[in-house]
Design an enzyme around this catalytic site. Structure first.
Site, short mmCIF file in Angstrom:
data_model
loop_
_atom_site.label_atom_id
_atom_site.label_comp_id
_atom_site.label_asym_id
_atom_site.label_seq_id
_atom_site.Cartn_x
_atom_site.Cartn_y
_atom_site.Cartn_z
N TRP A 193 55.07 79.88 31.34
CA TRP A 193 55.47 79.20 32.72
C TRP A 193 56.45 80.13 33.53
CZ3 TRP A 193 60.17 77.65 34.88
CH2 TRP A 193 59.96 77.17 36.21
N ARG A 440 55.78 66.57 30.00
CA ARG A 440 56.30 66.44 31.44
C ARG A 440 56.07 65.05 31.80
NH1 ARG A 440 55.08 68.02 37.83
NH2 ARG A 440 57.12 68.57 37.98
N LYS A 474 46.37 70.47 47.38
CA LYS A 474 46.58 71.43 46.21
C LYS A 474 46.40 70.56 44.91
CE LYS A 474 51.11 73.11 44.27
NZ LYS A 474 52.51 73.37 44.75
N TRP A 475 45.52 71.40 44.09
CA TRP A 475 45.16 70.28 42.91
C TRP A 475 45.68 71.04 41.83
CZ3 TRP A 475 39.90 67.83 42.06
CH2 TRP A 475 39.79 67.10 40.99
N ASP A 476 46.81 70.13 41.18
CA ASP A 476 47.67 70.50 40.21
C ASP A 476 47.28 70.04 38.76
OD1 ASP A 476 49.84 71.73 39.11
OD2 ASP A 476 51.20 70.85 40.48
N ASN A 478 49.47 69.71 35.05
CA ASN A 478 50.73 70.26 34.71
C ASN A 478 51.09 70.15 33.06
OD1 ASN A 478 52.37 71.31 36.63
ND2 ASN A 478 52.39 69.30 37.71
N CYS A 524 46.33 74.78 41.30
CA CYS A 524 47.69 74.93 40.74
C CYS A 524 47.73 74.35 39.40
CB CYS A 524 48.69 74.25 41.41
SG CYS A 524 50.21 74.55 41.06
N ASP A 546 55.37 79.40 39.63
CA ASP A 546 56.60 78.73 40.16
C ASP A 546 57.61 79.74 40.30
OD1 ASP A 546 55.38 76.20 40.75
OD2 ASP A 546 55.63 75.60 38.58
C1 GLA Z 1 54.06 71.98 39.42
C2 GLA Z 1 53.69 73.09 40.29
C3 GLA Z 1 54.85 72.94 41.68
C4 GLA Z 1 55.03 71.54 42.10
C5 GLA Z 1 55.32 70.62 41.09
C6 GLA Z 1 55.29 69.35 41.65
O1 GLA Z 1 55.18 72.36 38.84
O2 GLA Z 1 53.63 74.10 40.00
O3 GLA Z 1 54.52 73.96 42.62
O4 GLA Z 1 53.78 71.17 43.10
O5 GLA Z 1 54.32 70.72 40.11
O6 GLA Z 1 55.51 68.23 40.51
#
Ligand code: GLA
Length: 738
Positions: A193, A440, A474-476, A478, A524, A546
């Site tokens: 990360w 997370r 923006k499709w995340d 995590n 993302c 990030d």
């Molecule tokens: C991830 C993304 C960030 C942001 C956060 C929001 O870490 O990489 O850009 O969108 O989630 O929780």
């Protein structure tokens, strides 16, 4: 009358199509070629298809018809590599295919069945070589798609059978590539990360080297399924034989590089066989993802051109359209916002010249409001307290201000504290009765389940239906998968999970793309955790990392852009000190690095004041002037940040060579007597280029040749020298044909 014309046109196309299917003639070499490279195969006496050659186009390849390698004399059968080597027959290498037949037999031997060549259009040929087991009714179609102009060949494999019962696929690679040279250097990408896509190059020694991911989601955060393989020395930027591959798949993967006792190299790459045994019934087909391949005899920069041109034309969404300048709300507000704050950001963005405002995390959840990352994921309803007039109001407000509007969503995930987790515990990835580890504070939804796919699709669809002015998502994603398993899959098919998850994800993307073809989508995954050509097929761009600290971004973008194009490389100017690293950087340095990708901002615009504000506004204007070249042009890496001088440099040249942009960075303190100097690339030798320094602070210490003209020939031979001695400084030059 109209009908007759249509029928006539249809039959015309049909004849054209049929006549372009060439049947293979026995004793012919089978070739898969682009404008400057070809792969050559032939069928040997026993019916095996041999992989003879991959490299530059040959004038005369007929000697291959007689070809025998040394090993031929040592064994009863040839061990010249096959086109697609299964486990079975006389082989000792890592196989591309290993399966258990319906009767329990664990070997497979593939022989030639037929070949078809189909011209899809003037630029794309498909070649399908069908292989068949010499004992069982088991078939493998090896499909090559050649993109002639871009010099890209993609390879995928489909397996099907008519056996009496299921066959068990234990391993199925997308590609097998044999090479033979004195030595091999492998370049691969690793990280974590905030520091994705570091480059490592190593000499391969006897044995097997592996790049792989077993994570299922967020696969590319620690390694990327892309490689460069240089023959007989380290890979040169502009010289030497380089082979490249990149797997278009967002699930687990494994690519092995086996240097055997004869010093031959065998590359096998595809889905990771790790706990992924897959069963197929008679007449069912299993198709692998595509491995995107290319070769260059002019070093790795050419490989970059091949991949970028191909990706813009065929793999990323809207690859022919210029990207807007973005303001993303995340680091400007985090979870702490209300409508007033967001409207103010939109106002400020509009005045600054921003073209797309993206509302990041924190806008949803009511019973479990998303005011922190520990609640709300899965409950994709607008938070009424924060945004009483909803997303529609914001999107329309942005639109009135002349901005596109975008919104963040992480639809594959769920927080334990959410209505979704309360209502659908059966939709969460889990391994029987074991604990479901959070990361997370979130779990993953089981996308192998069609009901979950429907939910994910609906969540995004409902959000987009709020307003036709939502132009971007923006499709995340995590976290990655731990304790894999599915309540949906039968107990004897749990090992289908990894593959079905990724197929489920693609199914959702497909449906969304069918309904929203114009939508801009950013991929993302905690930054660059899902950068692969499989996901990119549905996206316009990715969030690169990030970490927006410019001195780190120079490395991250350098690595990322070897395969993935700048047009898709989200690069944002963020606050000072940097939120990830705590480091201070000048606004100029932050802009100069972000402007070499798809420029955006990730801060509170109201915090930029005074002369910095004027600088930012002008820099955005400059970017709009050069972005066609940055996003659509050819990238030339001039000086790698991995060299130890501290200087690094890259440039873009527009396709018509009329405009170029040069970026120079300095990461070290340099002696005042030292100066940076490099030769430029890709210009038109005979044209005169006027050079103008961009983003110069208060027009001080300008380049000695500022606003002067030089021939392309001079700039590519003598080069350009600039005074750049202080650490973390930079310069940007615009070159335009007069
Ligand atoms: C991830 C993304 C960030 C942001 C956060 C929001 O870490 O990489 O850009 O969108 O989630 O929780």
């Amino acid at each position: 009358m109209k009908r007759t014309i249509i029928i006539f046109i249809l039959s015309f196309f049909l004849i054209d199509f049929v006549s372009s299917v060439n049947q293979w003639q026995k004793n012919e070499l089978i070739k898969v070629s682009t404008n400057n490279q070809e792969m050559i195969f032939k069928v040997d006496g026993s019916g095996k298809v041999l992989f003879l050659y991959w490299g530059s186009i040959m004038n005369d390849a007929t000697p291959f018809l007689e070809y025998k390698n040394k090993n031929f004399q040592l064994t009863d059968q040839t061990i010249t590599p096959q086109l697609y080597q299964p486990y079975g027959g006389i082989t000792y290498i890592e196989p591309a295919l290993q399966l258990t037949h319906a009767d329990g037999v664990i070997t497979t031997e593939l022989i030639f069945e037929k070949v078809e060549k189909i011209s899809m259009n003037e630029n794309i040929d498909h070649t399908v070589i069908t292989l068949k087991d010499n004992v069982y009714p088991l078939y493998a179609d090896i499909l090559f798609k050649s993109y002639k102009k871009e010099n890209i060949i993609s390879q995928s494999v489909s397996v099907y059978h008519k056996e009496d019962g299921d066959i068990q696929i234990n391993k199925i690679a997308s590609t097998y590539i044999p090479l033979h040279a004195n030595s091999y250097h492998l370049t691969y990408f690793y990280g974590s990360w905030g520091r994705e896509m570091n480059i490592e190059e190593k000499k391969l020694t006897p044995g097997i080297s592996v790049i792989e991911s077993k994570r299922g989601v967020r696969n590319t955060q620690s390694t990327n399924p892309s490689f460069l393989l240089s023959l007989n020395g380290v890979s040169g930027e502009y010289s030497g034989d380089v082979y490249a591959g990149s797997l278009a798949w967002s699930g687990t993967y494994k690519i092995t590089f086996e240097c055997d006792e004869t010093n031959a190299l065998h590359i096998v790459g595809g889905i990771n066989p790790f706990v992924s045994t897959y069963y197929i019934k008679a007449n069912e087909k299993f198709t692998t993802p595509e491995m995107i391949l290319s070769y260059s005899n002019e070093g790795r920069n050419k490989i970059t051109h091949h991949f970028h041109d191909w990706a813009r034309r065929y793999n990323i969404k809207h690859g022919d359209q210029i990207r807007p300048v973005v303001l993303n709300s995340w680091e400007g507000t985090y979870f702490d916002f209300d409508e007033k704050k967001i409207l103010k950001m939109i106002d400020d963005a509009a005045i600054l010249g921003i073209e797309l405002f993206v509302l990041d995390d924190g806008w949803f959840g009511n019973k479990y409001p998303r005011n922190h990352d520990n609640a709300g994921l899965g409950d994709w309803q607008v938070n009424k307290k924060k945004l009483p007039r909803g997303i529609k109001y914001l999107a329309e407000y942005a639109h009135k201000k002349g901005l596109k509007f975008g919104i963040w969503i992480e639809p594959e995930m769920v927080n334990p504290k959410s209505e979704l987790a309360d209502n659908h515990p059966d939709w969460i990835v889990k391994s029987g009765n074991r604990e479901k580890p959070t990361e997370r504070t979130q779990w993953i939804l089981d996308l192998s389940n069609p009901l979950v796919q429907k939910f994910v699709y609906k969540s995004v669809d409902n959000l987009l239906s709020e307003s036709s002015h939502i132009n971007y998502i923006k499709w995340d994603a995590n976290r990655y998968v731990t304790n894999a398993g599915s309540e949906h899959l039968p107990k004897d098919r749990q090992s289908h999970f990894w593959i079905e998850y990724t197929k489920g994800l693609y199914n959702v993307y497909e449906r969304l793309r069918a309904k929203y073809p114009e939508l801009l989508m950013q991929q993302c995954s905690s930054g660059g955790g899902r950068i692969d050509f499989g996901a990119l097929k549905y996206h316009d761009e990715f969030w690169t990392s990030d970490d927006t600290n410019p001195s780190h971004r120079i490395f991250i973008q350098h690595g990322t852009n070897i395969f993935y194009p700048s047009i898709a490389t989200g690069a944002h100017v963020s606050a000072n000190p940097n939120h990830q690293t705590g480091m201070y950087n000048s606004l100029k340095f932050r802009f100069d690095v972000a402007m070499s990708g798809r420029l955006g901002m990730e801060l509170q615009p109201a915090d930029i004041t005074g002369s910095e504000y004027d600088f930012a506004k002008k820099a955005i204007e400059n970017y709009k002037y050069i972005r066609n070249t940055v996003q659509m042009g050819d990238l030339y890496r001039l000086v790698s940040p991995y060299n130890d001088t501290g200087w690094s440099s890259l440039m873009y040249v527009s396709k018509d060579k009329k405009q170029a942009v040069l970026f120079v960075y300095n990461l070290k303190f340099q002696s005042p007597t030292a100066f940076f100097e490099t030769q430029l690339k890709g210009l038109d030798t005979n044209k005169n280029y006027k050079i103008e320094e961009l983003n110069a602070v208060e027009n001080k210490n300008l380049f000695w040749g500022n606003l002067k003209s030089f021939t392309g020939d001079y700039l590519m031979k003598a080069g350009i020298n600039v005074d750049l001695t202080e650490p973390f400084t930079s310069r940007v030059f615009l070159l335009e044909v007069e």
